[in-house]
Design an enzyme around this catalytic site. Structure first.
Site, PDB file in Angstrom:
ATOM      1  CE  LYS A   1      15.974 114.563 -30.329  1.00 40.91           C
ATOM      2  NZ  LYS A   1      14.942 114.642 -31.368  1.00 40.91           N
TER       3      LYS A   1
ATOM      4  N   GLY B   1       5.626 109.236 -28.437  1.00 37.77           N
ATOM      5  CA  GLY B   1       6.010 109.030 -29.828  1.00 37.77           C
ATOM      6  C   GLY B   1       5.728 107.620 -30.276  1.00 37.77           C
ATOM      7  CB  SER B   2       7.043 105.738 -33.123  1.00 37.89           C
ATOM      8  OG  SER B   2       8.435 105.718 -32.869  1.00 37.89           O
TER       9      SER B   2
ATOM     10  N   GLY C   1      10.519 103.912 -31.721  1.00 33.34           N
ATOM     11  CA  GLY C   1      11.442 104.863 -31.105  1.00 33.34           C
ATOM     12  C   GLY C   1      11.419 104.751 -29.597  1.00 33.34           C
ATOM     13  N   GLY C   2      10.225 104.673 -29.040  1.00 30.91           N
ATOM     14  CA  GLY C   2      10.077 104.589 -27.588  1.00 30.91           C
ATOM     15  C   GLY C   2      10.719 103.337 -27.031  1.00 30.91           C
TER      16      GLY C   2
ATOM     17  CD  GLU D   1       0.847 108.562 -25.030  1.00 30.90           C
ATOM     18  OE1 GLU D   1       0.741 107.639 -25.855  1.00 30.90           O
ATOM     19  OE2 GLU D   1       0.593 109.742 -25.285  1.00 30.90           O
TER      20      GLU D   1
ATOM     21  CB  CYS E   1      -1.807 109.049 -28.111  1.00 31.82           C
ATOM     22  SG  CYS E   1      -1.952 110.551 -27.202  1.00 31.82           S
TER      23      CYS E   1
ATOM     24  CD  GLU F   1      -0.688 104.874 -32.688  1.00 30.04           C
ATOM     25  OE1 GLU F   1      -1.260 105.788 -32.107  1.00 30.04           O
ATOM     26  OE2 GLU F   1       0.544 104.677 -32.613  1.00 30.04           O
TER      27      GLU F   1
HETATM   28  P1  NAP Z   1       9.259 109.105 -33.091  1.00 29.22           P
HETATM   29  O1  NAP Z   1       9.813 108.712 -34.389  1.00 29.22           O
HETATM   30  O2  NAP Z   1       9.090 108.046 -32.080  1.00 29.22           O
HETATM   31  O3  NAP Z   1      10.209 110.263 -32.510  1.00 29.22           O
HETATM   32  C1  NAP Z   1       9.938 110.877 -31.272  1.00 29.22           C
HETATM   33  C2  NAP Z   1      11.236 111.413 -30.683  1.00 29.22           C
HETATM   34  O4  NAP Z   1      12.100 110.337 -30.341  1.00 29.22           O
HETATM   35  C3  NAP Z   1      12.007 112.275 -31.634  1.00 29.22           C
HETATM   36  O5  NAP Z   1      12.585 113.306 -30.853  1.00 29.22           O
HETATM   37  C4  NAP Z   1      13.087 111.363 -32.178  1.00 29.22           C
HETATM   38  O6  NAP Z   1      14.251 112.073 -32.463  1.00 29.22           O
HETATM   39  C5  NAP Z   1      13.345 110.450 -31.005  1.00 29.22           C
HETATM   40  N1  NAP Z   1      13.724 109.096 -31.395  1.00 29.22           N
HETATM   41  C6  NAP Z   1      12.951 108.212 -32.051  1.00 29.22           C
HETATM   42  N2  NAP Z   1      13.589 107.049 -32.194  1.00 29.22           N
HETATM   43  C7  NAP Z   1      14.793 107.198 -31.608  1.00 29.22           C
HETATM   44  C8  NAP Z   1      15.918 106.343 -31.433  1.00 29.22           C
HETATM   45  N3  NAP Z   1      15.924 105.092 -31.892  1.00 29.22           N
HETATM   46  N4  NAP Z   1      16.981 106.824 -30.786  1.00 29.22           N
HETATM   47  C9  NAP Z   1      17.002 108.078 -30.338  1.00 29.22           C
HETATM   48  N5  NAP Z   1      15.984 108.953 -30.489  1.00 29.22           N
HETATM   49  C10 NAP Z   1      14.886 108.518 -31.108  1.00 29.22           C
HETATM   50  O7  NAP Z   1       7.847 109.805 -33.230  1.00 29.22           O
HETATM   51  P2  NAP Z   1       7.369 110.996 -34.196  1.00 29.22           P
HETATM   52  O8  NAP Z   1       8.524 111.622 -34.862  1.00 29.22           O
HETATM   53  O9  NAP Z   1       6.528 111.845 -33.364  1.00 29.22           O
HETATM   54  O10 NAP Z   1       6.415 110.333 -35.280  1.00 29.22           O
HETATM   55  C11 NAP Z   1       6.640 109.154 -35.934  1.00 29.22           C
HETATM   56  C12 NAP Z   1       5.561 108.141 -35.606  1.00 29.22           C
HETATM   57  O11 NAP Z   1       5.332 108.101 -34.183  1.00 29.22           O
HETATM   58  C13 NAP Z   1       4.173 108.447 -36.154  1.00 29.22           C
HETATM   59  O12 NAP Z   1       3.964 108.001 -37.451  1.00 29.22           O
HETATM   60  C14 NAP Z   1       3.289 107.722 -35.176  1.00 29.22           C
HETATM   61  O13 NAP Z   1       3.152 106.368 -35.539  1.00 29.22           O
HETATM   62  C15 NAP Z   1       4.004 107.764 -33.888  1.00 29.22           C
HETATM   63  N6  NAP Z   1       3.456 108.737 -32.905  1.00 29.22           N
HETATM   64  C16 NAP Z   1       2.503 108.290 -32.063  1.00 29.22           C
HETATM   65  C17 NAP Z   1       1.997 109.167 -31.136  1.00 29.22           C
HETATM   66  C18 NAP Z   1       0.949 108.713 -30.208  1.00 29.22           C
HETATM   67  O14 NAP Z   1       0.593 109.456 -29.357  1.00 29.22           O
HETATM   68  N7  NAP Z   1       0.474 107.533 -30.367  1.00 29.22           N
HETATM   69  C19 NAP Z   1       2.430 110.471 -31.039  1.00 29.22           C
HETATM   70  C20 NAP Z   1       3.409 110.908 -31.924  1.00 29.22           C
HETATM   71  C21 NAP Z   1       3.910 110.006 -32.845  1.00 29.22           C
HETATM   72  P3  NAP Z   1      14.763 112.422 -33.950  1.00 29.22           P
HETATM   73  O15 NAP Z   1      13.565 112.469 -34.840  1.00 29.22           O
HETATM   74  O16 NAP Z   1      15.448 113.747 -33.787  1.00 29.22           O
HETATM   75  O17 NAP Z   1      15.709 111.325 -34.273  1.00 29.22           O
END
Ligand code: NAP
Length: 508
Positions: A186, A243-244, A247-248, A267, A304, A393
């Site tokens: 995805k 990711g977040s 979301g995770g 992660e 991360c 974080e």
């Molecule tokens: P994210 O919002 O968690 O999204 C990552 C992936 O998961 C995207 O493909 C998103 O799809 C999908 N997703 C997220 N929530 C979902 C849900 N409830 N249902 C279904 N799919 C879902 O992360 P991000 O876009 O990379 O960045 C946002 C925040 O994540 C950052 O501000 C940061 O805090 C954190 N982040 C942390 C790390 C780390 O390594 N610590 C790395 C990256 C990001 P869609 O966007 O297409 O919906």
């Protein structure tokens, strides 16, 4: 679309080697260069991709290690063949500098080659042999053989902060394909063009190697329903995610509540605390302060493993450390962040931290839209221990200094931490006794424990662990970096009293 580019994405999905478009599109949001329209992912496309992956598993899951190693090397070659175009669109979409994209491509290629070598060596199969005993009774035992087998189709979520090394053909995909698992990716909406060109490289390798095309599909972003459909699809056997936390966790919960629950390898990042022991601080407070600032600002803090918290003893040396860090952070350049949403989230979290009780601002910068500059705060351990918000974080170049009154309080801070990807101790020889006590606590908290270093820069190798207790990861027994990460896509199977000819080839 506007501007010039050597690579023009067609904006479609790849489902088992076929380009597919849907009715709705979204536009990419590059920092510079042309925008492009991309077809949005849908649950229906996810279903088609998963069906094709399951079909492919019947051949790919039984391919030889040599065939898969050759395939991984072919993907690496095809990525290299598109090197300049990947760098161009990658820098446009993410705002990351050219050198970073070039380095990340090298790492992506190296990961594929590393997994090729790893499966050729065969140790990951963890083959075990128990011989049968037929006489004398009652000690009779069957003849048992054990070997790791691939689990079937898996889902991979491209990460926003590693458009190559943790995206379409990144570590999750490389390890899954090495194991023998077809992959449905995805794509992340922050870099759809980069995803497309890397997917083209994977498809070229599939054609070159004559592999079932269902072994790989890329479905571009399509909102929450697309990701939800992927983790809930009955043919998907496990999920890799970076990711977040929010979301995770949402996706993890969906995996756990399926009729047939599956593992979700998320992660989710951490604050990667750094502890400065007295002798090290006395000897090199300035050096550590500058090193910390450099680590904090690398990639605009979007790692991360970003070391967001430094724990120091109150006193002159601690003040020197803070002053050195403040000065180095103040000189760091404004950097573009991966998306406007991530930049906005950074500012919101920064403002929230500044408003928390007891928090002093040592350096507050102004940044807007998609850019970020560094921020530095300090707080006493007493305040930090009473406010869990300060332990969360902040994704970006923000540092928080936690001031402790004595070593017992330092250990209290360490004990109060949630799960971390990394934890670091800065020490000199005369700190050894204190370090031992502290490390005993930190080992229970983090997947990787460092001495006198900085955690950004994760080696891809045999001994790496990039994971840790929750919330650093959703599965503390796994790593998403290094050769051990292949275990996420395997399960042990025991073969009892099999005639030699019916055993899998790797066990004969
Ligand atoms: P994210 O919002 O968690 O999204 C990552 C992936 O998961 C995207 O493909 C998103 O799809 C999908 N997703 C997220 N929530 C979902 C849900 N409830 N249902 C279904 N799919 C879902 O992360 P991000 O876009 O990379 O960045 C946002 C925040 O994540 C950052 O501000 C940061 O805090 C954190 N982040 C942390 C790390 C780390 O390594 N610590 C790395 C990256 C990001 P869609 O966007 O297409 O919906």
């Amino acid at each position: 679309m506007s501007g010039e580019s050597t690579f023009t994405p067609h904006g479609q999905h790849f489902i088992a080697g076929v380009q597919v478009a849907t009715d709705t599109t979204f536009d990419s949001t590059p920092v510079h260069g042309p925008t492009h329209a991309f077809s949005m992912g849908t649950p229906d496309l996810i279903d088609k991709a998963c069906q094709a992956a399951e079909e492919a598993f019947w051949s790919y899951g039984y391919s030889t290690r040599e065939e898969r190693a050759f395939f991984l090397e072919a993907i690496a070659d095809e990525i290299e063949a598109r090197a300049d175009a990947i760098t161009e669109i990658g820098t446009q979409e993410t705002g990351l500098p050219v050198a970073r994209l070039v380095g990340e491509r090298g790492r992506t290629v190296m990961q594929l080659q590393l997994f090729a070598a790893h499966i050729r060596a065969g140790d990951y199969l963890d083959r075990r042999y128990d011989t049968s005993v037929t006489f004398p009774q009652p000690g009779a035992k069957p003849r048992l053989r054990l070997m790791n087998r691939p689990i079937g189709p898996v889902a991979v979520f491209g990460a926003s902060n590693f458009p190559l090394a943790f995206s379409v053909a990144g570590g999750d995909t490389a390890s899954a394909l090495a194991a023998g698992c077809p992959v449905v990716v995805k794509g992340h909406p922050a870099h759809p063009g980069t995803s497309e060109i890397v997917a083209q490289a994977v498809l070229a390798a599939i054609t070159r190697c004559g592999i079932h095309p269902g072994v790989f599909s890329l479905v571009q972003a399509g909102g929450r329903a697309t990701g939800e459909a992927l983790v809930q699809h009955p043919l998907i056997r496990a999920v890799g995610f970076t990711g977040s936390l929010a979301g995770g966790r949402a996706l993890f919960d969906l995996c756990a509540t399926r009729p047939e629950p599956i593992p979700f390898f998320g992660e989710l990042g951490s604050v990667n605390p750094m502890f400065l022991l007295p002798a090290a601080l006395a000897a090199r407070s300035e050096e550590i302060g500058i090193g910390w600032a450099n680590s904090l600002t690398m990639g605009a803090g979007q790692f991360c493993t970003n070391p967001g918290i430094a724990v120091v003893m109150r006193g002159k040396e601690g003040d020197n450390f803070a002053a050195a860090a403040r000065s180095a952070l103040g000189q760091a350049q404004t950097q573009a962040m991966l998306t406007e949403d991530i930049a906005a989230a950074y500012r919101e979290r920064r403002d929230r931290m500044a408003a928390e009780a007891g928090v002093s601002s040592l350096l507050v910068s102004s940044c807007n839209l998609r850019s970020a500059t560094s921020d530095l705060f300090s707080v006493t351990a007493a305040e930090w221990l009473g406010n869990h918000v300060l332990a969360e974080e902040v994704f970006g170049p923000l540092g928080l200094i936690v001031i402790v009154e004595n070593f017992a309080e330092m250990c209290e801070v360490a004990s109060a931490l949630t799960g971390q990807l990394t934890a670091t101790v800065h020490m000199d020889e005369s700190d050894a006794e204190a370090a031992l006590s502290l490390l005993t606590i930190l080992e229970r908290k983090a997947g990787r424990v460092l001495i006198n270093g900085f955690p950004t820069g994760v080696e891809v190798c045999d001994a790496m662990v990039h994971g840790g207790p929750y919330p650093a990861s959703t599965n503390f027994g796994a790593t998403s970096v290094g050769t051990l990460s292949i275990r996420r896509w395997l399960r042990p199977v025991c073969y009892q009293d099999f005639p030699h000819s019916l055993l899998p080839e790797d066990l004969r």
